[in-house]
Write an enzyme that holds these catalytic residues in place. Structure first.
Site, mmCIF file in Angstrom:
data_model
loop_
_atom_site.group_PDB
_atom_site.id
_atom_site.type_symbol
_atom_site.label_atom_id
_atom_site.label_comp_id
_atom_site.label_asym_id
_atom_site.label_seq_id
_atom_site.Cartn_x
_atom_site.Cartn_y
_atom_site.Cartn_z
ATOM 1 N N ASP A 12 -14.023 25.143 -33.525
ATOM 2 C CA ASP A 12 -14.028 26.471 -33.307
ATOM 3 C C ASP A 12 -15.176 26.736 -34.270
ATOM 4 O O ASP A 12 -15.850 26.100 -34.683
ATOM 5 C CB ASP A 12 -12.689 27.134 -34.118
ATOM 6 C CG ASP A 12 -12.703 28.520 -34.068
ATOM 7 O OD1 ASP A 12 -13.004 29.299 -33.234
ATOM 8 O OD2 ASP A 12 -12.425 29.231 -35.446
ATOM 9 N N SER A 13 -15.524 28.144 -34.064
ATOM 10 C CA SER A 13 -16.652 28.697 -34.856
ATOM 11 C C SER A 13 -16.328 28.687 -36.503
ATOM 12 O O SER A 13 -17.503 28.767 -37.349
ATOM 13 C CB SER A 13 -16.965 30.245 -34.479
ATOM 14 O OG SER A 13 -15.789 30.897 -34.628
ATOM 15 N N GLY A 45 -18.612 35.688 -32.131
ATOM 16 C CA GLY A 45 -18.475 36.874 -31.238
ATOM 17 C C GLY A 45 -19.491 37.762 -31.054
ATOM 18 O O GLY A 45 -19.267 38.637 -30.276
ATOM 19 N N ASN A 76 -11.999 31.611 -28.888
ATOM 20 C CA ASN A 76 -12.310 32.224 -27.446
ATOM 21 C C ASN A 76 -13.433 32.601 -27.000
ATOM 22 O O ASN A 76 -13.784 32.635 -25.693
ATOM 23 C CB ASN A 76 -11.267 33.755 -27.697
ATOM 24 C CG ASN A 76 -9.761 33.496 -28.088
ATOM 25 O OD1 ASN A 76 -9.179 33.807 -27.022
ATOM 26 N ND2 ASN A 76 -9.398 33.125 -29.082
ATOM 27 N N GLU A 154 -9.867 36.766 -42.569
ATOM 28 C CA GLU A 154 -10.400 35.950 -43.434
ATOM 29 C C GLU A 154 -10.280 36.486 -44.833
ATOM 30 O O GLU A 154 -10.386 35.773 -45.579
ATOM 31 C CB GLU A 154 -11.966 35.655 -43.130
ATOM 32 C CG GLU A 154 -12.091 35.062 -41.790
ATOM 33 C CD GLU A 154 -13.278 34.270 -41.563
ATOM 34 O OE1 GLU A 154 -14.295 34.086 -42.335
ATOM 35 O OE2 GLU A 154 -13.430 33.705 -40.713
ATOM 36 N N CYS A 187 -8.394 36.125 -29.805
ATOM 37 C CA CYS A 187 -9.217 35.814 -30.918
ATOM 38 C C CYS A 187 -8.533 34.711 -31.672
ATOM 39 O O CYS A 187 -7.347 35.249 -32.256
ATOM 40 C CB CYS A 187 -9.910 36.920 -31.604
ATOM 41 S SG CYS A 187 -10.701 36.466 -32.768
ATOM 42 N N THR A 188 -9.166 33.767 -32.398
ATOM 43 C CA THR A 188 -8.472 32.933 -33.263
ATOM 44 C C THR A 188 -7.696 33.475 -34.214
ATOM 45 O O THR A 188 -6.899 33.059 -34.901
ATOM 46 C CB THR A 188 -9.419 31.834 -33.800
ATOM 47 O OG1 THR A 188 -10.554 32.595 -34.026
ATOM 48 C CG2 THR A 188 -9.824 30.870 -32.709
HETATM 49 N N1 DGL Z 1 -13.257 31.996 -33.267
HETATM 50 C C1 DGL Z 1 -13.782 33.516 -32.587
HETATM 51 C C2 DGL Z 1 -12.903 33.791 -31.354
HETATM 52 O O1 DGL Z 1 -11.770 33.151 -31.178
HETATM 53 C C3 DGL Z 1 -13.618 34.535 -33.688
HETATM 54 C C4 DGL Z 1 -14.761 34.296 -34.802
HETATM 55 C C5 DGL Z 1 -16.232 34.354 -34.380
HETATM 56 O O2 DGL Z 1 -16.618 35.374 -33.862
HETATM 57 O O3 DGL Z 1 -16.730 33.370 -34.310
HETATM 58 O O4 DGL Z 1 -13.397 34.397 -30.608
#
Ligand code: DGL
Length: 272
Positions: A12-13, A45, A76, A154, A187-188
């Site tokens: 993930d990011s 994102g 996502n 967060e 989104c996560t």
């Molecule tokens: N992990 C990202 C998502 O699910 C959300 C956080 C980001 O913007 O990196 O889209």
């Protein structure tokens, strides 16, 4: 013959993908897992398709170095921008969160009016809309970019006046004009805000959480490819972050639903 005890890689990011990891651990407790959070370069994102794809390739290369037998793109935004590319480039099965989330919404909707909440990148890509239209061209799909929600989650601000106000601002047009019966938490971070989103949208709306559906889709892929772990032991978990592993170890518990343990430093930037 693939090594059935090899881990499954999840990236993930940042820390949000731990919601997906948590669902995988619950459904597949015997699998060994490696999680990578690209905390040095979060958020994805707001970034372009090209940049997110480059980061996603590097994250996958890092996981391949850990000898993973499959990769889950828990982000996502990365799934929306880079999944098809990753599937073509790597030899192991690569799974994203968009198709499973879309399938769950397709099964849940009665009216066919479906809302999608996500980052700017996910909504602009229309990845959920396209996935839903592959399932039925009758679906009416309405995307809403909700960029502030990642920061709220967060911060651990999951309920309360500020969360309610932000959600009302984002979701009021969707509620008033489209009246969806199903909303995808695309989104996560959004599963953490599920109660607040439910309150805002009302109890008649079904919220779809991609995390659970992705774990289910992963299980099917492991069975189809005959790569499920035969072990009866609890699987192991290795967690990596590209920056501030201690912060991830501290905050990760909210997302995983239990203490995360130690997080290792990873460097993906030189991988090509
Ligand atoms: N992990 C990202 C998502 O699910 C959300 C956080 C980001 O913007 O990196 O889209």
């Amino acid at each position: 013959m693939p090594n059935l005890d090899a881990p499954i890689g999840v990236f993930d990011s940042g820390i949000g993908g731990l919601t997906v990891l948590s669902a995988i651990q619950k459904l597949l407790p015997h699998e060994n897992l490696v999680y990578l959070g690209d905390t040095a370069r979060v958020p994805y994102g707001t970034k372009s398709r090209e940049t997110v794809t480059r980061y996603s390739i590097q994250n996958t290369l890092f996981l391949m170095e850990q000898n993973v037998k499959a990769v889950v793109v828990a982000c996502n935004t990365a799934s929306a921008h880079a999944l098809e590319y990753l599937k073509g480039k790597f030899s192991v099965p690569v799974l994203g969160v968009i198709e499973p989330g879309a399938l769950a919404a397709h099964k849940a909707t009665v009216s066919g009016s479906i809302g999608v909440m996500g980052t700017e990148g996910t909504i602009k890509s229309e990845a959920y809309k396209k996935a839903l239209h592959r399932l039925s061209n009758k679906h009416q799909v309405f995307g809403v970019a909700c960029p502030l929600l990642v920061s709220l989650a967060e911060e651990g601000w999951l309920t309360g006046d500020i969360v309610d106000l932000v959600l009302e601002k984002y979701l009021a047009p969707l509620k008033k004009t489209q009246n969806p019966d199903t909303v995808i938490l695309g989104c996560t971070h959004y599963p953490l805000l599920k109660n607040a989103v439910q309150k805002c949208m009302g109890n008649k709306v079904t919220l779809v959480d991609s995390a659970h559906e992705t774990a289910q889709a992963l299980k099917e892929i492991l069975i189809q490819n005959k790569i499920a772990s035969p072990s009866a032991l609890q699987g192991t978990l290795q967690v990596y972050a590209t920056d501030n592993p201690d912060t991830m170890a501290r905050l990760g518990g909210h997302f995983l639903g239990r203490a995360l343990g130690s997080v290792h430093q990873a460097d993906t930037s030189g991988l090509v």
